[in-house]
Design an enzyme around this catalytic site. Structure first.
Site, PDB file in Angstrom:
ATOM      1  N   SER A 183       2.892 -55.091   5.412  1.00  0.00           N
ATOM      2  CA  SER A 183       2.083 -54.470   6.377  1.00  0.00           C
ATOM      3  C   SER A 183       0.748 -54.321   5.818  1.00  0.00           C
ATOM      4  O   SER A 183      -0.358 -54.394   6.513  1.00  0.00           O
ATOM      5  CB  SER A 183       2.755 -53.049   6.741  1.00  0.00           C
ATOM      6  N   ALA A 184       0.750 -53.980   4.713  1.00  0.00           N
ATOM      7  CA  ALA A 184      -0.391 -53.762   3.732  1.00  0.00           C
ATOM      8  C   ALA A 184      -1.276 -54.939   3.719  1.00  0.00           C
ATOM      9  O   ALA A 184      -2.567 -54.982   3.941  1.00  0.00           O
ATOM     10  CB  ALA A 184      -0.241 -53.254   2.486  1.00  0.00           C
ATOM     11  N   SER A 208       8.118 -55.429   5.440  1.00  0.00           N
ATOM     12  CA  SER A 208       7.940 -54.322   4.700  1.00  0.00           C
ATOM     13  C   SER A 208       6.710 -53.594   4.706  1.00  0.00           C
ATOM     14  O   SER A 208       5.905 -54.291   5.125  1.00  0.00           O
ATOM     15  CB  SER A 208       8.519 -54.549   3.379  1.00  0.00           C
ATOM     16  N   LYS A 209       6.748 -52.410   4.039  1.00  0.00           N
ATOM     17  CA  LYS A 209       5.541 -51.763   3.922  1.00  0.00           C
ATOM     18  C   LYS A 209       4.432 -52.583   3.058  1.00  0.00           C
ATOM     19  O   LYS A 209       3.142 -52.729   3.555  1.00  0.00           O
ATOM     20  CB  LYS A 209       5.658 -50.571   3.247  1.00  0.00           C
ATOM     21  N   ARG A 210       4.902 -53.233   2.270  1.00  0.00           N
ATOM     22  CA  ARG A 210       4.075 -54.180   1.468  1.00  0.00           C
ATOM     23  C   ARG A 210       3.489 -55.402   2.167  1.00  0.00           C
ATOM     24  O   ARG A 210       2.130 -55.531   2.097  1.00  0.00           O
ATOM     25  CB  ARG A 210       5.005 -54.991   0.384  1.00  0.00           C
TER      26      ARG A 210
END
Length: 495
Positions: free
Chosen positions: A260-261, A256-258
């Site tokens: 990826s961060a 998820s974006k999380r």
RNA sequence: GCCCCCAUCGUCUAGUGGACUAGGACGCAACCCUUUCAAGGUUAUGACCAGGAUUCGAAUUCCUGUGGGGGCACCA
């Protein structure tokens, strides 16, 4: 190659940055098309005006070219089956929606979103599955026509058969059967006149003569709908392959974006654009992505795009979700960097030096390549290893100048002896400088590590560097001597 | 809640009823090489989710369970 040529399409929507999943889908499409001597097509699915993000179509196109996945037909280059942007195909969808209504496989629906929301809410409280309640399903055609003529807003819904079941076939998963009562009368055309994916993609795939469809497993739920639409039109179905999603590195939960961060903190990302900036090369990235979901066999794992085309086999695709493993990306990237020609690699790392503010002469750059290439995991690793080659003066930490298990005074003494030897040499080519330095080590009764360590820090300003003798040959005698003098001065000050 | 998909070393995978003592790659560990860091070489550790069934024989077929994932929009 005996297969018939495949027409495969990559059909992203310009709503966000191109990510790993899209890249792999595009790659498989490309591989299959090339393998069979067919065509790889880019189609932009931009019918959702609300989610449209300017610039992302160009990012998609640039990303595809950067990855080396050049397409044969697309919005910017045209083709026999264009246009390749769905917003330029408005009339086509109108025509086919009408056709489906005339065939009685679709019907106009005048329900407002308010009513639909209310119906859904009621179904939820009754613990029923949310679905369209069929309110307009049996509206008389002439009444529907009258309401349309009067300007009432409406959508067009697919008339899903109530009885029986639908069996759809996926090449990776076999046949999938769903009871029709679990299927909905999905919207094919929105009230703004634009088609939904369900209609647009089916129409376009048919018109563009797409023979094989790779798409994400998120389409598995609407797969039977799509098959029903195609059958309602009486068209031939393509061969379907639903690829699974990527999971977090832990394998627990999807990427998820999380995550990826998190990934970007240690130099990784799932966005193609980021990866490029992080120093990954397309060859490595593509190789890595290809092998998540495809078993290339027991042979060599490091493959070029051409080798992948040769080996690609849709019967060896895996349907299970794959956890992304950035460590393996590092490995593939390093491997492919080492496969690049010196000239090619030089061209790719030059921008990193330039962007860091160094002025780069190509002659030196080219000389550096052989001694740093097996040390690079990503292109930007060239900086810590070789930026000092382009510095007029190197910054030396005096403490690092002191040899292992030696005092500053002893180190200064060693440095002076090194200086005397190197200064007496005609030049500092590897061939002439190594032997005398080896003798010195023996004479002093010290280890190579101790002596070369002092010299390394003096010349490069760092404790880790490419091999010393090769490096000195490149920077030249004048600079080595100058830096050695400076180091001796620094060591003397510490005594 | 309902529907659908998936399940082999930590990870990516090979495996299509007997050739499986389950193979390869990454990572990890050890050793070799070595002027640092790498690269390279050698070796090691390491898996068929569980339970039933079918079969002479199951990682492979079928059921059930469990775990993970996706979907249930006038988004794609």
């Amino acid at each position: 190659m005996t297969e018939t040529p495949v027409r495969a399409r990559f059909a992203p929507s310009p709503t966000g940055h191109m990510h790993l999943g899209s890249a792999r889908t595009a790659l498989y499409n490309y591989l299959l098309a090339r393998k069979t001597g067919g065509q790889f097509i880019l189609r932009i699915e931009d019918t959702d005006r609300k989610r449209f993000m300017p610039g992302t179509e160009q990012e998609l196109i640039d990303g595809l070219h950067w990855l080396g996945l050049h397409y044969d037909e697309g919005p910017d280059i045209g083709g026999l089956f264009g246009p390749y942007r769905q917003t330029e195909r408005y009339e086509i969808y109108q025509e086919f929606a009408r056709k489906l209504v005339n065939l009685d496989h679709a019907f106009p629906c005048f329900c407002t979103t308010e009513r639909l929301d209310r119906v859904r809410a009621e179904q939820q409280t009754r613990k029923e599955n949310p679905h369209y309640d069929g309110f307009c399903r049996s509206l008389a055609p002439d009444e529907a026509a009258r309401r349309i003529a009067s300007g009432e807003k409406y959508v067009i819904r697919f008339r899903m058969p109530k009885e029986g079941s639908t069996t759809a076939n996926d090449l990776l998963r076999g046949s999938i059967t769903i009871e029709n009562r679990n299927l909905d009368d999905s919207v094919l055309m929105k009230s703004d006149g634009w088609p939904t994916y369900h209609l647009a993609a089916m129409v376009d795939d048919h018109l563009m003569k797409i023979s094989h469809v790779f798409r994400g497993s998120e389409w598995l739920g609407t797969f039977p709908l799509h098959v029903n639409i195609i059958r309602a039109f009486g068209w031939e179905e393509p061969i379907w392959m639903h690829l699974s999603v990527f999971l977090k590195p832990t394998g627990k939960g999807k990427m998820s974006k999380r995550e990826s961060a998190e990934a970007i903190k240690d130099g990784h990302s799932i966005f193609i654009k980021d990866l490029e900036g992080l120093g990954f090369i397309p060859e490595g990235l593509v190789n890595w992505a290809a092998l998540m979901g495809w078993g290339a066999g027991e042979t060599e794992d490091v493959l070029s795009l051409d080798e992948m085309i040769e080996k690609f086999d849709i019967t060896h695709l895996t349907p299970s979700p794959a956890a992304v493993n950035f460590t393996k990306l590092d490995y593939f990237n390093g491997e492919h960097i080492r496969r690049l020609t010196h000239i090619d690699l030089a061209g790719r790392i030059k921008p990193y030096f330039l962007n860091a503010g160094y002025s780069v002469d190509d002659e030196t750059l080219l000389k550096i390549i052989p001694i740093i290439r097996e040390r690079l995991v990503t292109l930007d690793d060239c900086l810590p290893f070789a930026a000092w080659f382009f510095k007029e003066k190197v910054d030396v930490n005096p403490l690092e100048l002191v040899g292992k298990n030696l005092t500053a005074a002893q180190s200064a003494d060693v440095a002076r002896k090194i200086y005397a030897i190197l200064d007496s040499l005609p030049d500092l080519s590897h061939a002439v400088s190594e032997a005398p330095m080896r003798h010195l080590i023996v004479d002093l009764g010290l280890s190579p590590n101790q002596v070369f360590g002092i010299l390394r820090v003096a010349v490069t300003g760092q404790t880790v560097s490419p091999p010393l003798f090769e490096s000195m040959e490149i920077v030249g005698k004048a600079r080595v001597i100058e830096r050695l003098q400076n180091a001796i001065g620094l060591l003397d000050k510490m005594i």
